[in-house]
Structure formats: structure tokens, C-alpha cells
Design an enzyme around this catalytic site. Sequence first.
Site, PDB file in Angstrom:
ATOM      1  N   HIS A  62      -1.548   2.786   3.611  1.00 48.95           N
ATOM      2  CA  HIS A  62      -2.706   2.256   4.351  1.00 48.95           C
ATOM      3  C   HIS A  62      -2.957   0.781   4.039  1.00 48.95           C
ATOM      4  CE1 HIS A  62      -3.527   6.442   5.220  1.00 48.95           C
ATOM      5  NE2 HIS A  62      -4.610   6.138   5.896  1.00 48.95           N
TER       6      HIS A  62
ATOM      7  N   ARG B   8     -12.272  10.248   4.272  1.00 50.30           N
ATOM      8  CA  ARG B   8     -12.673   9.289   3.226  1.00 50.30           C
ATOM      9  C   ARG B   8     -13.974   9.707   2.549  1.00 50.30           C
ATOM     10  NH1 ARG B   8     -13.339   4.801   7.953  1.00 50.30           N
ATOM     11  NH2 ARG B   8     -11.247   5.631   8.256  1.00 50.30           N
TER      12      ARG B   8
HETATM   13  C1  MIC Z   1      -7.875   7.512   9.089  1.00 45.72           C
HETATM   14  O1  MIC Z   1      -6.997   7.740   9.906  1.00 45.72           O
HETATM   15  O2  MIC Z   1      -9.064   7.327   9.381  1.00 45.72           O
HETATM   16  C2  MIC Z   1      -7.485   7.460   7.622  1.00 45.72           C
HETATM   17  C3  MIC Z   1      -7.604   6.070   7.187  1.00 45.72           C
HETATM   18  O3  MIC Z   1      -6.141   7.857   7.468  1.00 45.72           O
HETATM   19  C4  MIC Z   1      -8.403   8.404   6.869  1.00 45.72           C
HETATM   20  C5  MIC Z   1      -8.333   8.303   5.412  1.00 45.72           C
HETATM   21  C6  MIC Z   1      -9.057   7.119   4.866  1.00 45.72           C
HETATM   22  O4  MIC Z   1     -10.120   6.777   5.332  1.00 45.72           O
HETATM   23  O5  MIC Z   1      -8.525   6.538   3.908  1.00 45.72           O
HETATM   24  C7  MIC Z   1      -8.262   9.876   7.237  1.00 45.72           C
HETATM   25  O6  MIC Z   1      -7.890  10.168   8.346  1.00 45.72           O
HETATM   26  O7  MIC Z   1      -8.607  10.753   6.438  1.00 45.72           O
HETATM   27 FE1  SF4 Z   2      -2.558   6.281   8.753  1.00 48.96          FE
HETATM   28 FE2  SF4 Z   2      -4.764   7.687   9.323  1.00 48.96          FE
HETATM   29 FE3  SF4 Z   2      -3.577   6.174  11.166  1.00 48.96          FE
HETATM   30 FE4  SF4 Z   2      -2.389   8.353  10.348  1.00 48.96          FE
HETATM   31  S1  SF4 Z   2      -4.336   8.241  11.440  1.00 48.96           S
HETATM   32  S2  SF4 Z   2      -1.416   6.366  10.660  1.00 48.96           S
HETATM   33  S3  SF4 Z   2      -2.930   8.406   8.192  1.00 48.96           S
HETATM   34  S4  SF4 Z   2      -4.554   5.458   9.316  1.00 48.96           S
END
Ligand code: MIC
Ligand code: SF4
Length: 640
Positions: A62, A533
Amino acid sequence: MARTLTAKIIENHLVNATDAEYALRIDQTLTQDATGTMAYLEFEAIGLDRVKTELSVSYVDHNTLQTGFENADDHRFLQDAAARFGIRFSRPGNGICHQVHLERFGAPGKTLLGSDSHTPTGGGIGMLAIGAGGLDVAAAMAGMPFNIPKPKVVGVTLNHSLPPWVSAKDIILELLRRLTVKGGVGRIFEYRGPGVKTLSVPERATITNMGAELGATTSIFPSDEVTRVFLAAQGRDEAWIPLAADEGAVYDEQIEIDLATLEPLAACPHSPDAVKPVRDLAGLKVDQVLIGSCTNSSLKDLMRVAAVLRDRTVHPDVSFAIAPGSRQVLEMLSANGGLRDIIASGGRILETACGPCIGMGQAPSSGGVSVRTFNRNFKGRSGTQDAQVYLTSPEVAVACALKGVFTDPRDLGEVPEVLMPDAFLVNDSMIIVPEKKPSAAAAIRRGPNIRPLPKRGPMEDTLSLMVLLKLRDNITTDDIMPAGSKILPLRSNIEAISRYVFSGIEAGFSEHALSSGPGCVVAGENYGQGSSREHAALAPMHLGVKAVLARSFARIHRSNLINFGILPILVDEAGYTLLEKGATVTLGNIHGALAGESPIEVTAGPDGTRLNCTLDISGREREILRHGGLLNYISEKVRG
Ligand code: MIC
Ligand code: SF4
């Protein structure tokens, strides 16, 4: 009795069952960097030397844009923590957690808990794969079972096969169109029927991945000959077992999809369930096209894109970029010439990471129309508040990139055939395997932005709270705790990140909350949909938010609230209507309610108007709240 596939895996992993919940043994865990630093700080606080799972993997995908020292420090911390606690470490650049996990570790019949809401991607290979907050994952790494509310199992029967240019993404968009972002809450979607065998494992994973957008607990496909072939091509034959529902298994609900009747679809701004046929959007000017994310960046997806682009040039008004899902995908694309086709057409090649999906670069132009193969199009998530983000299949996206306007890919003529290799190129050199017996003294380096975990004291019996904000239905965790390149580097520093809580909805919220004393938030249905999150609970906790009064909650966020000692209170329509920003809410008899003796008492305003509120929580959740959160609860258990 004939059992569903879900029931079989649950039975094999059942530690305990109550009326409301199943406690499941967790075989594998995954974390990613944006949630991982907290998860490992939490694991450290639990006080064990080694993880107790069969396999735990820490991915970095990320926060790979290193505009300051913070993300690089986080990566170093994660690498040290992995070595110290016996966790595999997938280095930055190795790919998106869900794609890499599917390729290299996923195994039918296993349970997987991940600190990312798209962990159900693993359902494509027949795993029971569930997303959770970091603290739940830390607890699973410590060998504790994971609890899910007893789900309804939905049998989704797929009939016939997809027509040319229609793809797996259109199947899940069709389900979102029918069921909405709330339609999957409390449910596990189990795919079955003759259409299943027509879909490859990565295509199945596209569907289970975006089951998260339905609000589902998870989604799962059977493990069949297609699964065996995929695992064999990954050099992992030994991981395969056949797995399917019994003949005559009974489902709580049934859905049928005739694949042959589907057409290319798009989720329109600003919700994954605002689905329309692409032909209805035909001609709409497109400014940006992005291909990637854990939903649609497998080798097959990108080979199809490359084949369409061959000897063509991207429209001059379109900014076009791809982010392959994994190093394996990128390496194979470069070996088979697909990458050349993409580069030659004018494609911009991004790192194998989440990238623009989480607002890490490639924000669209002001008011720009962006077509993405991703899974979320919440307002502002792209980094541009007024951008118009559409979610489509790679086939639709590439058609738009070539034409510069929304284009039904069926207008491009014959679909180019894409053959999958018998063997994937396996190169695990970017995955660091921990030593069998790491030195317990091995230091974990932490940079100045990695701050200790904030703590909450025990739960109060009475609380007088100011309503800090009143919100609509379907508030996302991106609304509560925004991400993007500026805010994500603060994930290991709750005090710093809490300044951005609700910043996209109300400027100055955090200052207001801090100066108001203990507060609460009032919201409509499906509060906290989206990401896993836990910062969306931890940061408000730091700001003094003690309760959320909502019409209903999304599963992962509800657990995160409980894990950090924030009361998830259900309020009825009349109460929701009555409560306005600035009102005072008094919560009484909290201890009695958490002891299961008598209901919580909720009144509003100086005249003490009684509100019809409930604390609909399990016995285990009551215990956690009584302790002021899961960490306090576990610490007490570990201490005995
Ligand atoms: C997202 O797609 O929103 C994320 C970033 O992958 C999150 C995790 C995060 O907020 O770090 C998720 O989907 O859980
Ligand atoms: Fe990454 Fe979340 Fe986007 Fe998937 S949905 S690519 S885990 S930020």
C-alpha cells in the site's frame, strides 16, 4: 445431512459455537503495510515470541510511495517484526497481498484472516478467507480463534458461460446491481452450478474479492479441476484438495445468474453498486484509464489488455496506466511480449502495488472521468474530490483507453484469444522466510513516526456525550479515516493521523472533537462500510469518541469499534431523526448492559428524552467492551 462448502470448512475449524457466533481456528494470516504496523505493535503488546498459525505473511503493497522517511521506516519495522515473530515477509515490489497470496500460499479448505477487507480474494481458490481489523489478526496470530456472526449462506448458481468481451467483473457488478452495498451483510456467498468450471481461479478471485463491496463476510468457490490446474501451474500441486458442497445442500438464500445474458457493466460515481450497462454510458468522454488493483491485475487480465492494445495507440486525451498485481505477473508479461505491447501503445507502467487504488498517485484531473478496474469508487478516494470514478472490467477499460470515450468493448470486433501458460514463472526470491528459531533478542527498528499504541481505560458506567457529527447512510471508512498519499504515511502514528478524521466531510472535525470532551457520532445504515482499517476506530477513540449511534453497522468496522472500546449503539428511525449535531446524549447503565442484566439507557437533551436504542452484541463482545477493548481483554487472559 448434505452440507454446504461453507459448513464443511466451518466444521473443520470450529472451536466453539454460541447462539450468535462461530469461533474459528485460523490457519493462515496476512497483513499489509498500511494496517500491518498496528497489527504487529498489537501482537508485540500481547507478548508472545512467535506466531502460532500455520502460516503468516506480511506484505508491503500500500504505502510504497516514499515521499518521506515514514513509509520506508514502516517497511523496515515490518521486516524486522516478521523475522522476529516467525512471519514471511513479502518485500515492497513483490505485489499486492491478495494477488501474491493467491499465487503462492492460498490453499483450498484453509481459513485465512487478513487485515484487509479484500482478503476474501482467497475464496477464489476455495479458502474461507475473511477480512478483519489488525487487532483481530494479531489475536489470530497469537492462536486465538476468530469469531464471526453465524452467517446466512447464499447459494449463487452460475449457469451457462460468459459471452465474448464479458468478464468475471461483470458477474460481481451484476450482483452489486441486484443486491447493493448492504446486500451481503451477514452473508457468505457460495458459488456453484455449471458456470463455475468456465471460470479460472483468478477470475473467481475477482468475484470473491469484490464480494467485500456487497458487505459480505466472505465469498467462496469450490475447489475443482480448474483449481488443481492453477495450483499445478504454480508448482503447488500438494496444496490441492477437491472441495464442494454436497449434492442437495440447503442454502438460506438462492440466487441464479445466467452468464450468457450478461453484458459489460460499469459502477458509476460514487458507489460500487451504482451499476449501469456500459452501452448506456457510450460516448461519455474519458480522461484517465487505470488497470490494476487486487480485483483485476492477474496475468490473464493484463494479457487480454495487451492483446487488445497490440499495434494500437491510446487515445491522445487519455492518461493510461497499468499496475500489475504481482512481480510474477510483471515478469511473465515481460517475458511473453505483452509488456511491450502495453508500453508501445502509450501505457504508463506503475509499480506492482495498490498504487492509485488507494490514492497513492495518479489522482485524476479536476472533474476528470476516470475508468478503473478497481473495486471502490468512493468520492475523493482517488485523491481528486470532484473526480468521477467508474469501475469496470479490463476489457471495458482498455476499450475506453483506445477510443477516449466510454465504449462497449463488443464494438471492437473479435475478442483476441488469450492462452494461459501450463506453468507460471515461480520466483519467490522477494519473499523472506524467517529462521526457524530467530533470536528473541533480535531488535525491531522503529522510526520516529512509529508511536506506541494508544490505550483506553476501562469502560465507564455513565457517559455524557456531545453529538459531534450527524451522518447519512453508507458512510465508508474512507469518509471516517481518509487514505491517500498524504495521510497514509501516518498509519503508525495515531495522534498525527487523527487530525484527518472526517476531514473530507467536515473541516476542523478533530479540533472540534478534542475541544468538546467525550463525544459520539450519529449515522444512518451500514456505517463503516469498506476498508478494514482499524484507524477508523482508533483515531476517533483518540479524539474522545466513546459511542456511535447508527441505524446499522458494517461487519468489520463494528468489530473494530468494539475492539477499541467504542460502543456500537443501534438507534431507531425516530432517535436518528431527533438527534442533531450539538445535542447531548447520556448513556446510563452501561455496566449493567455489558453484564447482560438490563438494557442500556439512552436519553437526549436537557429534558432527558428517552431514545429507543439497543446494544446488540454477543457475550464475548460485552466482555471486550467491559474491559475497554480487546487488547485489555487479551492482556488479562494472557496474564491469567
Ligand atoms: C482499501 O482498499 O481500502 C484498503 C486500503 O486496502 C483497506 C485497508 C487499509 O485501509 O489499509 C481495506 O480494504 O481493508
Ligand atoms: Fe490494495 Fe485495497 Fe486497492 Fe486492493 S482494494 S489494491 S488491497 S488498496
